[in-house]
Scaffold this motif. Structure first.
Motif, mmCIF file in Angstrom:
data_model
loop_
_atom_site.group_PDB
_atom_site.id
_atom_site.type_symbol
_atom_site.label_atom_id
_atom_site.label_comp_id
_atom_site.label_asym_id
_atom_site.label_seq_id
_atom_site.Cartn_x
_atom_site.Cartn_y
_atom_site.Cartn_z
ATOM 1 N N SER A 133 0.814 -1.213 0.000
ATOM 2 C CA SER A 133 0.000 0.000 0.000
ATOM 3 C C SER A 133 0.847 1.262 0.000
ATOM 4 O O SER A 133 0.460 2.270 -0.611
ATOM 5 N N ALA A 134 1.988 1.234 0.670
ATOM 6 C CA ALA A 134 2.859 2.417 0.670
ATOM 7 C C ALA A 134 3.350 2.719 -0.736
ATOM 8 O O ALA A 134 3.406 3.885 -1.156
ATOM 9 N N ALA A 135 3.681 1.675 -1.488
ATOM 10 C CA ALA A 135 4.105 1.859 -2.876
ATOM 11 C C ALA A 135 2.940 2.365 -3.732
ATOM 12 O O ALA A 135 3.106 3.259 -4.573
ATOM 13 N N GLU A 136 1.760 1.803 -3.528
ATOM 14 C CA GLU A 136 0.574 2.219 -4.290
ATOM 15 C C GLU A 136 0.285 3.699 -4.083
ATOM 16 O O GLU A 136 -0.022 4.436 -5.042
ATOM 17 N N ASN A 137 0.403 4.151 -2.846
ATOM 18 C CA ASN A 137 0.137 5.560 -2.546
ATOM 19 C C ASN A 137 1.213 6.481 -3.113
ATOM 20 O O ASN A 137 0.953 7.655 -3.387
ATOM 21 N N MET A 138 2.411 5.947 -3.290
ATOM 22 C CA MET A 138 3.543 6.750 -3.756
ATOM 23 C C MET A 138 3.543 6.929 -5.276
ATOM 24 O O MET A 138 4.042 7.934 -5.794
ATOM 25 N N ILE A 139 2.997 5.975 -6.008
ATOM 26 C CA ILE A 139 3.125 5.959 -7.471
ATOM 27 C C ILE A 139 2.552 7.208 -8.139
ATOM 28 O O ILE A 139 3.213 7.790 -9.023
ATOM 29 N N PRO A 140 1.361 7.703 -7.788
ATOM 30 C CA PRO A 140 0.873 8.920 -8.448
ATOM 31 C C PRO A 140 1.808 10.113 -8.269
ATOM 32 O O PRO A 140 1.991 10.901 -9.209
ATOM 33 N N ALA A 141 2.400 10.243 -7.102
ATOM 34 C CA ALA A 141 3.335 11.353 -6.866
ATOM 35 C C ALA A 141 4.602 11.195 -7.703
ATOM 36 O O ALA A 141 5.157 12.183 -8.209
ATOM 37 N N ILE A 142 5.056 9.959 -7.891
ATOM 38 C CA ILE A 142 6.233 9.717 -8.731
ATOM 39 C C ILE A 142 5.936 10.098 -10.172
ATOM 40 O O ILE A 142 6.739 10.775 -10.839
ATOM 41 N N LEU A 143 4.789 9.684 -10.682
ATOM 42 C CA LEU A 143 4.425 9.990 -12.063
ATOM 43 C C LEU A 143 4.265 11.498 -12.268
ATOM 44 O O LEU A 143 4.687 12.043 -13.301
ATOM 45 N N GLU A 144 3.695 12.172 -11.303
ATOM 46 C CA GLU A 144 3.520 13.617 -11.415
ATOM 47 C C GLU A 144 4.874 14.328 -11.370
ATOM 48 O O GLU A 144 5.104 15.276 -12.127
ATOM 49 N N ALA A 145 5.776 13.875 -10.499
ATOM 50 C CA ALA A 145 7.115 14.472 -10.436
ATOM 51 C C ALA A 145 7.853 14.283 -11.754
ATOM 52 O O ALA A 145 8.547 15.191 -12.228
ATOM 53 N N ALA A 146 7.696 13.103 -12.378
ATOM 54 C CA ALA A 146 8.342 12.857 -13.673
ATOM 55 C C ALA A 146 7.822 13.822 -14.732
ATOM 56 O O ALA A 146 8.578 14.310 -15.576
ATOM 57 N N ARG A 147 6.524 14.115 -14.681
ATOM 58 C CA ARG A 147 5.943 15.062 -15.649
ATOM 59 C C ARG A 147 6.450 16.482 -15.424
ATOM 60 O O ARG A 147 6.485 17.283 -16.365
ATOM 61 N N GLN A 148 6.840 16.810 -14.220
ATOM 62 C CA GLN A 148 7.293 18.153 -13.888
ATOM 63 C C GLN A 148 8.788 18.364 -14.109
ATOM 64 O O GLN A 148 9.293 19.471 -13.885
ATOM 65 N N TYR A 149 9.491 17.349 -14.569
ATOM 66 C CA TYR A 149 10.940 17.464 -14.794
ATOM 67 C C TYR A 149 11.233 18.680 -15.679
ATOM 68 O O TYR A 149 10.666 18.798 -16.772
ATOM 69 N N PRO A 150 12.098 19.593 -15.230
ATOM 70 C CA PRO A 150 12.238 20.883 -15.927
ATOM 71 C C PRO A 150 13.129 20.871 -17.170
ATOM 72 O O PRO A 150 13.242 21.892 -17.837
ATOM 73 N N TYR A 151 13.756 19.736 -17.496
ATOM 74 C CA TYR A 151 14.671 19.710 -18.644
ATOM 75 C C TYR A 151 14.276 18.625 -19.653
ATOM 76 O O TYR A 151 15.119 17.824 -20.078
ATOM 77 N N PRO A 152 13.014 18.561 -20.092
ATOM 78 C CA PRO A 152 12.585 17.465 -20.968
ATOM 79 C C PRO A 152 13.219 17.501 -22.354
ATOM 80 O O PRO A 152 13.193 16.490 -23.059
ATOM 81 N N ASP A 153 13.794 18.648 -22.736
ATOM 82 C CA ASP A 153 14.403 18.765 -24.062
ATOM 83 C C ASP A 153 15.906 19.018 -23.987
ATOM 84 O O ASP A 153 16.521 19.386 -24.989
ATOM 85 N N GLU A 154 16.493 18.825 -22.809
ATOM 86 C CA GLU A 154 17.917 19.084 -22.624
ATOM 87 C C GLU A 154 18.623 17.811 -22.177
ATOM 88 O O GLU A 154 18.076 17.025 -21.396
ATOM 89 N N TYR A 155 19.847 17.635 -22.676
ATOM 90 C CA TYR A 155 20.649 16.495 -22.228
ATOM 91 C C TYR A 155 22.124 16.798 -22.424
ATOM 92 O O TYR A 155 22.551 17.169 -23.515
ATOM 93 N N GLU A 156 22.890 16.638 -21.350
ATOM 94 C CA GLU A 156 24.349 16.700 -21.402
ATOM 95 C C GLU A 156 24.870 15.580 -20.524
ATOM 96 O O GLU A 156 24.578 15.532 -19.322
ATOM 97 N N ALA A 157 25.645 14.671 -21.111
ATOM 98 C CA ALA A 157 26.156 13.546 -20.322
ATOM 99 C C ALA A 157 26.953 14.030 -19.121
ATOM 100 O O ALA A 157 26.910 13.415 -18.039
#
Length: 269
Positions: A133-157
């Protein structure tokens, strides 16, 4: 006097670089990375670290890392996050992949499938795992955080933003995820002026300061004290009685961030 000071500074820089490179040189000499297999023939077999959804109905959250391809693996790992909601038949793997930028795509990727496959020949390590249940409750927040990533078009190794910048960004937004990313996760320290070069440590157990991932420090319960110089991290982790070394990672008695669940159904490797 000025010439003497210049050569002293040059000597200090040279010694520092040598110390930073000892770890990567050791990794190469120990044959821990594959320098001969072409990219197109690299192994992507499963490692057996992900429980089978067919026999594991509970929700699962995992965080992985594996050595990057070829010589880059002497310095760094690639990290990613996997989630499986309750009763889901597949995992969703969240990560940043640099080559997507060359194809005109966002570097962020969410793919369905086994999350524990080798990363271009490198067997992954499991940094974190949570079930129920702890994982189930955490998953929506993880998905939302991934959507908010501020560099979706940037990449530097190097020094970032890269795959490890993405993982660290998501982790910082989920306080319950006390994940200790290794010092080889180059890019996890990437901070810019948008956050005034100060943020929570990726483990959410302390604080870090960093100037574009080039120089900075972490002080936290999970990471201990880690200094970042030119993207390479080194330090001391009293909580796990471990050294944190460039190229090598964590060395010592290392405990899991969260004890792995008992009686989980994993296939043979």
């Amino acid at each position: 006097m000025m010439i003497s000071s210049f050569f002293k500074c040059l000597g200090v820089v040279a010694i520092t670089l040598m110390l930073l490179l000892i770890g990567p040189i050791f990794v190469v000499s120990s044959d821990e990375i594959d320098l001969s297999t072409p990219w197109g023939k690299a192994n992507h077999d499963r490692s057996g670290l992900a429980p089978d959804p067919a026999t594991t109905p509970q929700a699962i959250v995992q965080v992985y890392g594996a050595r990057t391809f070829s010589w880059r693996g002497a310095f760094a790992v690639h990290t990613w996050i996997a989630v499986k909601p309750e009763n889901a038949k597949n995992y969703t793997r969240l990560e940043v992949i640099g080559w997507r930028k060359r194809r005109g795509l966002p570097v962020t990727a969410a793919t369905v499938g086994w999350p524990d496959r080798n990363w271009f020949g490198s067997r992954p390590e499991l940094y974190y795992e949570l079930h129920g249940s702890a994982a189930e409750n955490m998953i929506p927040a993880i998905l939302e955080a991934a959507r908010q990533y501020p560099y979706p078009d940037e990449y530097e190794a190097w020094p970032g933003p890269n795959s490890n910048t993405f993982t660290a960004f998501v982790l910082r937004r989920i306080p319950e995820m006390t994940v200790d990313l290794p010092p080889t996760a180059i890019g996890k320290d990437y901070l810019d002026s948008s956050n005034h070069f100060v943020a929570m440590a990726p483990s959410n157990t302390g604080i870090q300061v960093s100037f574009f991932g080039l120089i900075g420090a972490i002080a936290s319960k999970a990471e201990g004290l880690e200094i970042n110089l030119l993207g390479l991290g080194f330090g001391l982790d009293p909580d796990n009685l471990a050294l944190r070394l460039p190229g090598i990672g964590k060395v010592g008695f290392i405990k899991d961030t969260i004890p792995l669940p008992e009686n989980i159904n994993r296939p043979e490797s």
